[in-house]
Design a protein around this motif. Structure first.
Motif, mmCIF file in Angstrom:
data_model
loop_
_atom_site.group_PDB
_atom_site.id
_atom_site.type_symbol
_atom_site.label_atom_id
_atom_site.label_comp_id
_atom_site.label_asym_id
_atom_site.label_seq_id
_atom_site.Cartn_x
_atom_site.Cartn_y
_atom_site.Cartn_z
ATOM 1 N N LEU A 85 7.464 -10.881 -34.460
ATOM 2 C CA LEU A 85 6.451 -9.831 -34.543
ATOM 3 C C LEU A 85 6.997 -8.511 -34.007
ATOM 4 O O LEU A 85 6.775 -7.446 -34.606
ATOM 5 C CB LEU A 85 5.193 -10.236 -33.776
ATOM 6 C CG LEU A 85 4.041 -9.249 -33.777
ATOM 7 C CD1 LEU A 85 3.537 -9.036 -35.190
ATOM 8 C CD2 LEU A 85 2.923 -9.745 -32.884
ATOM 9 N N LEU A 86 7.734 -8.564 -32.916
ATOM 10 C CA LEU A 86 8.329 -7.358 -32.358
ATOM 11 C C LEU A 86 9.337 -6.747 -33.327
ATOM 12 O O LEU A 86 9.357 -5.527 -33.529
ATOM 13 C CB LEU A 86 9.008 -7.684 -31.022
ATOM 14 C CG LEU A 86 9.696 -6.521 -30.319
ATOM 15 C CD1 LEU A 86 8.667 -5.500 -29.876
ATOM 16 C CD2 LEU A 86 10.490 -7.029 -29.141
ATOM 17 N N ILE A 87 10.152 -7.578 -33.951
ATOM 18 C CA ILE A 87 11.123 -7.082 -34.932
ATOM 19 C C ILE A 87 10.405 -6.434 -36.121
ATOM 20 O O ILE A 87 10.793 -5.363 -36.593
ATOM 21 C CB ILE A 87 12.050 -8.224 -35.389
ATOM 22 C CG1 ILE A 87 12.978 -8.631 -34.249
ATOM 23 C CG2 ILE A 87 12.862 -7.819 -36.615
ATOM 24 C CD1 ILE A 87 13.742 -9.896 -34.523
ATOM 25 N N LEU A 88 9.348 -7.056 -36.604
ATOM 26 C CA LEU A 88 8.573 -6.500 -37.717
ATOM 27 C C LEU A 88 7.967 -5.149 -37.346
ATOM 28 O O LEU A 88 8.014 -4.196 -38.132
ATOM 29 C CB LEU A 88 7.481 -7.485 -38.139
ATOM 30 C CG LEU A 88 6.562 -7.027 -39.258
ATOM 31 C CD1 LEU A 88 7.326 -6.962 -40.563
ATOM 32 C CD2 LEU A 88 5.374 -7.945 -39.367
ATOM 33 N N LEU A 89 7.428 -5.038 -36.141
ATOM 34 C CA LEU A 89 6.827 -3.781 -35.704
ATOM 35 C C LEU A 89 7.876 -2.680 -35.534
ATOM 36 O O LEU A 89 7.637 -1.525 -35.902
ATOM 37 C CB LEU A 89 6.059 -3.988 -34.403
ATOM 38 C CG LEU A 89 4.779 -4.811 -34.514
ATOM 39 C CD1 LEU A 89 4.206 -5.083 -33.135
ATOM 40 C CD2 LEU A 89 3.766 -4.102 -35.376
ATOM 41 N N ILE A 91 10.822 -2.465 -37.102
ATOM 42 C CA ILE A 91 11.311 -2.077 -38.432
ATOM 43 C C ILE A 91 10.288 -1.200 -39.146
ATOM 44 O O ILE A 91 10.637 -0.180 -39.745
ATOM 45 C CB ILE A 91 11.664 -3.332 -39.259
ATOM 46 C CG1 ILE A 91 12.923 -3.990 -38.696
ATOM 47 C CG2 ILE A 91 11.872 -2.980 -40.729
ATOM 48 C CD1 ILE A 91 13.238 -5.326 -39.313
ATOM 49 N N SER A 92 9.009 -1.555 -39.077
ATOM 50 C CA SER A 92 7.992 -0.735 -39.744
ATOM 51 C C SER A 92 7.848 0.630 -39.074
ATOM 52 O O SER A 92 7.619 1.631 -39.757
ATOM 53 C CB SER A 92 6.656 -1.472 -39.763
ATOM 54 O OG SER A 92 6.166 -1.647 -38.445
ATOM 55 N N SER A 93 8.018 0.689 -37.763
ATOM 56 C CA SER A 93 7.971 1.987 -37.078
ATOM 57 C C SER A 93 9.134 2.872 -37.481
ATOM 58 O O SER A 93 8.959 4.080 -37.705
ATOM 59 C CB SER A 93 7.987 1.779 -35.563
ATOM 60 O OG SER A 93 6.856 1.078 -35.147
ATOM 61 N N ILE A 94 10.314 2.298 -37.587
ATOM 62 C CA ILE A 94 11.485 3.084 -37.989
ATOM 63 C C ILE A 94 11.330 3.585 -39.420
ATOM 64 O O ILE A 94 11.606 4.756 -39.712
ATOM 65 C CB ILE A 94 12.768 2.247 -37.824
ATOM 66 C CG1 ILE A 94 13.059 2.030 -36.341
ATOM 67 C CG2 ILE A 94 13.960 2.913 -38.508
ATOM 68 C CD1 ILE A 94 14.163 1.050 -36.067
ATOM 69 N N VAL A 98 11.113 7.556 -40.427
ATOM 70 C CA VAL A 98 12.046 8.154 -41.391
ATOM 71 C C VAL A 98 11.277 8.764 -42.558
ATOM 72 O O VAL A 98 11.584 9.870 -43.013
ATOM 73 C CB VAL A 98 13.070 7.105 -41.872
ATOM 74 C CG1 VAL A 98 13.841 7.598 -43.083
ATOM 75 C CG2 VAL A 98 14.021 6.737 -40.750
ATOM 76 N N GLY A 99 10.260 8.069 -43.060
ATOM 77 C CA GLY A 99 9.450 8.610 -44.142
ATOM 78 C C GLY A 99 8.707 9.870 -43.739
ATOM 79 O O GLY A 99 8.602 10.830 -44.523
ATOM 80 N N TYR A 100 8.207 9.890 -42.517
ATOM 81 C CA TYR A 100 7.497 11.075 -42.026
ATOM 82 C C TYR A 100 8.436 12.264 -41.926
ATOM 83 O O TYR A 100 8.095 13.378 -42.346
ATOM 84 C CB TYR A 100 6.859 10.780 -40.677
ATOM 85 C CG TYR A 100 6.140 11.963 -40.077
ATOM 86 C CD1 TYR A 100 4.975 12.458 -40.652
ATOM 87 C CD2 TYR A 100 6.632 12.595 -38.947
ATOM 88 C CE1 TYR A 100 4.322 13.545 -40.112
ATOM 89 C CE2 TYR A 100 5.988 13.671 -38.400
ATOM 90 C CZ TYR A 100 4.831 14.151 -38.985
ATOM 91 O OH TYR A 100 4.193 15.232 -38.446
ATOM 92 N N VAL A 101 9.620 12.039 -41.382
ATOM 93 C CA VAL A 101 10.587 13.132 -41.259
ATOM 94 C C VAL A 101 11.033 13.604 -42.639
ATOM 95 O O VAL A 101 11.113 14.801 -42.908
ATOM 96 C CB VAL A 101 11.797 12.692 -40.408
ATOM 97 C CG1 VAL A 101 12.925 13.695 -40.497
ATOM 98 C CG2 VAL A 101 11.381 12.502 -38.961
ATOM 99 N N LYS A 102 11.291 12.665 -43.539
ATOM 100 C CA LYS A 102 11.824 13.028 -44.859
ATOM 101 C C LYS A 102 10.797 13.722 -45.736
ATOM 102 O O LYS A 102 11.098 14.714 -46.403
ATOM 103 C CB LYS A 102 12.338 11.773 -45.562
ATOM 104 C CG LYS A 102 12.965 12.053 -46.897
ATOM 105 C CD LYS A 102 13.519 10.806 -47.519
ATOM 106 C CE LYS A 102 14.134 11.123 -48.871
ATOM 107 N NZ LYS A 102 14.628 9.933 -49.526
#
Length: 119
Positions: A85-89, A91-94, A98-102
């Protein structure tokens, strides 16, 4: 005993987060044409040097503490699911960052010329 995630210590993750935030600030400062990005890189460089100079904790423990620790050891049966669950969170945050910045921060807004006024 140290806490390891995939064989890597917590300090490395702290340094990676600091550099990711500095890179984000640097990209944003390039967009808004301010010089704060170089300052962020400089501050993170100093923090990285300080974190690398600090001594690490001793990995050797006392034998009497080891015997007591083995007697009082508690197992967490949901450990794997919490890590997944931590890995999923993360990865989705990253991906969202990135989408927000781009797509939002670096989007250029062009001015529109007003040719006539309508009252």
């Amino acid at each position: 005993m140290t806490n390891l995630i995939f064989g890597v210590g917590i300090g490395l993750f702290l340094i990676l987060i600091l550099w990711a935030l500095a890179l984000l600030v640097f990209i944003i400062s390039l967009k808004i044409e301010k010089k704060i990005g170089t300052l962020a890189i400089f501050i993170v460089s100093i923090c990285t040097i300080v974190l690398l100079i600090l001594p690490r904790a001793s990995e050797k423990s006392n034998t009497s503490d080891k015997k007591i620790h083995n007697l009082l050891q508690i197992y967490d049966h949901l450990y794997i699911w919490r890590i997944l669950l931590l890995i999923l969170l993360v990865i989705s945050s990253i991906i969202s960052l990135v989408g927000y910045v781009k797509f939002e921060i670096t989007k250029s807004i062009r001015p529109v010329r007003i040719t006539n006024w309508i009252f």
